[in-house]
Scaffold this motif. Sequence first.
Motif, PDB file in Angstrom:
ATOM      1  N   VAL A  32       1.011  -0.955   0.214  1.00 11.29           N
ATOM      2  CA  VAL A  32       0.224   0.010   0.125  1.00 11.29           C
ATOM      3  C   VAL A  32       0.792   0.784   0.111  1.00 11.29           C
ATOM      4  N   TRP A  33       0.844   1.954  -1.422  1.00  7.64           N
ATOM      5  CA  TRP A  33       1.891   2.921  -1.033  1.00  7.64           C
ATOM      6  C   TRP A  33       1.842   3.996  -0.670  1.00  7.64           C
ATOM      7  N   LYS A  34       0.621   4.443  -0.326  1.00  3.98           N
ATOM      8  CA  LYS A  34       0.235   5.588   0.909  1.00  3.98           C
ATOM      9  C   LYS A  34       0.513   5.596   2.263  1.00  3.98           C
ATOM     10  N   TYR A  35       0.697   3.924   2.314  1.00  2.00           N
ATOM     11  CA  TYR A  35       1.118   3.529   4.089  1.00  2.00           C
ATOM     12  C   TYR A  35       2.571   3.541   3.750  1.00  2.00           C
ATOM     13  N   THR A  36       3.412   3.723   2.883  1.00  2.00           N
ATOM     14  CA  THR A  36       4.117   3.299   2.679  1.00  2.00           C
ATOM     15  C   THR A  36       5.371   4.523   2.707  1.00  2.00           C
ATOM     16  N   ALA A  37       4.669   5.679   2.081  1.00  2.00           N
ATOM     17  CA  ALA A  37       4.747   6.910   2.561  1.00  2.00           C
ATOM     18  C   ALA A  37       4.940   7.431   3.494  1.00  2.00           C
ATOM     19  N   ILE A  38       3.982   7.301   3.974  1.00  2.00           N
ATOM     20  CA  ILE A  38       3.516   7.457   5.939  1.00  2.00           C
ATOM     21  C   ILE A  38       4.274   6.992   6.454  1.00  2.00           C
ATOM     22  N   SER A  39       4.769   6.150   6.175  1.00  2.00           N
ATOM     23  CA  SER A  39       5.486   5.300   7.165  1.00  2.00           C
ATOM     24  C   SER A  39       7.154   5.945   7.105  1.00  2.00           C
ATOM     25  N   ILE A  40       7.739   6.053   5.908  1.00  2.00           N
ATOM     26  CA  ILE A  40       8.858   6.777   5.611  1.00  2.00           C
ATOM     27  C   ILE A  40       9.041   7.654   6.234  1.00  2.00           C
ATOM     28  N   LEU A  41       7.988   8.818   6.748  1.00  2.00           N
ATOM     29  CA  LEU A  41       8.264   9.723   6.657  1.00  2.00           C
ATOM     30  C   LEU A  41       7.817   9.771   8.198  1.00  2.00           C
ATOM     31  N   ALA A  42       6.789   9.318   8.759  1.00  2.00           N
ATOM     32  CA  ALA A  42       6.409   8.679  10.449  1.00  2.00           C
ATOM     33  C   ALA A  42       8.304   8.713  10.980  1.00  2.00           C
ATOM     34  N   SER A  43       8.967   7.282  10.058  1.00  2.00           N
ATOM     35  CA  SER A  43      10.450   6.822  10.134  1.00  2.00           C
ATOM     36  C   SER A  43      11.303   7.874  10.826  1.00  2.00           C
ATOM     37  N   GLY A  44      11.312   8.478   9.572  1.00  2.00           N
ATOM     38  CA  GLY A  44      12.134   9.598   9.388  1.00  2.00           C
ATOM     39  C   GLY A  44      12.126  10.480  10.864  1.00  2.00           C
ATOM     40  N   ILE A  45      10.519  10.793  11.349  1.00  2.00           N
ATOM     41  CA  ILE A  45      10.379  12.179  11.629  1.00  2.00           C
ATOM     42  C   ILE A  45      11.425  11.692  13.369  1.00  2.00           C
ATOM     43  N   VAL A  46      10.287  10.014  13.820  1.00  2.00           N
ATOM     44  CA  VAL A  46      10.960   9.301  15.201  1.00  2.00           C
ATOM     45  C   VAL A  46      11.988   9.297  14.994  1.00  2.00           C
ATOM     46  N   GLY A  47      13.298   8.875  13.931  1.00  2.00           N
ATOM     47  CA  GLY A  47      14.437   8.847  14.057  1.00  2.00           C
ATOM     48  C   GLY A  47      15.147   9.992  14.356  1.00  2.00           C
ATOM     49  N   ALA A  48      14.534  10.884  13.928  1.00  2.00           N
ATOM     50  CA  ALA A  48      15.280  12.411  13.850  1.00  2.00           C
ATOM     51  C   ALA A  48      15.189  13.096  15.098  1.00  2.00           C
ATOM     52  N   ALA A  49      14.252  12.490  15.801  1.00  2.00           N
ATOM     53  CA  ALA A  49      13.745  12.773  17.406  1.00  2.00           C
ATOM     54  C   ALA A  49      14.157  12.252  18.302  1.00  2.00           C
ATOM     55  N   ALA A  50      14.510  10.432  18.150  1.00  2.00           N
ATOM     56  CA  ALA A  50      15.288   9.784  18.762  1.00  2.00           C
ATOM     57  C   ALA A  50      16.731  10.260  18.892  1.00  2.00           C
ATOM     58  N   GLY A  51      17.593  10.835  17.354  1.00  2.00           N
ATOM     59  CA  GLY A  51      18.582  11.411  17.786  1.00  2.00           C
ATOM     60  C   GLY A  51      18.836  12.321  17.899  1.00  2.00           C
ATOM     61  N   ALA A  52      18.018  13.627  17.932  1.00  2.00           N
ATOM     62  CA  ALA A  52      18.772  14.570  19.450  1.00  2.00           C
ATOM     63  C   ALA A  52      18.358  14.209  20.595  1.00  2.00           C
ATOM     64  N   LEU A  53      17.290  13.160  21.472  1.00  2.00           N
ATOM     65  CA  LEU A  53      17.587  12.660  22.875  1.00  2.00           C
ATOM     66  C   LEU A  53      18.593  11.849  22.570  1.00  2.00           C
ATOM     67  N   PHE A  54      19.298  11.731  21.827  1.00  2.00           N
ATOM     68  CA  PHE A  54      20.271  10.684  21.925  1.00  2.00           C
ATOM     69  C   PHE A  54      21.767  11.173  21.366  1.00  2.00           C
ATOM     70  N   ASP A  55      21.832  12.961  22.294  1.00  2.00           N
ATOM     71  CA  ASP A  55      22.614  13.662  21.027  1.00  2.00           C
ATOM     72  C   ASP A  55      24.261  13.457  21.596  1.00  2.00           C
ATOM     73  N   SER A  56      24.504  12.114  22.837  1.00  2.00           N
ATOM     74  CA  SER A  56      26.142  12.480  23.027  1.00  2.00           C
ATOM     75  C   SER A  56      26.497  11.439  22.156  1.00  2.00           C
ATOM     76  N   ASP A  57      25.593  10.429  22.142  1.00  2.00           N
ATOM     77  CA  ASP A  57      26.398   9.065  21.528  1.00  2.00           C
ATOM     78  C   ASP A  57      26.035   8.542  19.833  1.00  2.00           C
ATOM     79  N   THR A  58      26.209   9.471  18.730  1.00  2.00           N
ATOM     80  CA  THR A  58      25.711   8.543  17.594  1.00  2.00           C
ATOM     81  C   THR A  58      25.577   7.211  17.093  1.00  2.00           C
ATOM     82  N   LYS A  59      26.047   6.702  17.635  1.00  2.00           N
ATOM     83  CA  LYS A  59      25.090   5.249  18.213  1.00  2.00           C
ATOM     84  C   LYS A  59      24.314   5.515  18.059  1.00  2.00           C
TER      85      LYS A  59
END
Length: 85
Positions: A32-59
């Motif tokens: 379902v391409w609509k779901y896939t696109a939304i999933s990829i966008l949400a993944s990016g947002i969640v990942g970016a937020a998580a990355g901001a929370l773990f500011d001290s460790d890149t891994k």
Amino acid sequence: MIWENIALGLLGGLARACVGLLKAIRNKKKIVWKYTAISILASGIVGAAAGALFDSDTKMSIIAGYIGTDLLENTYKIIFKKEQI
């Protein structure tokens, strides 16, 4: 440094979305391409937020982005009682 971790978290989230997409293609599931696109966008947002929370460790930023997206997907499956999305 925080922007680097946000980008790495985004990368982790996008990696998780791509793994799910490749898994669906391999198993010959209907995509379902609509779901896939939304999933990829949400993944990016969640990942970016998580990355901001773990500011001290890149891994940890990459791992948090990947795991955070996985958590969202499994929560969706539990709430809506779906085996596949």
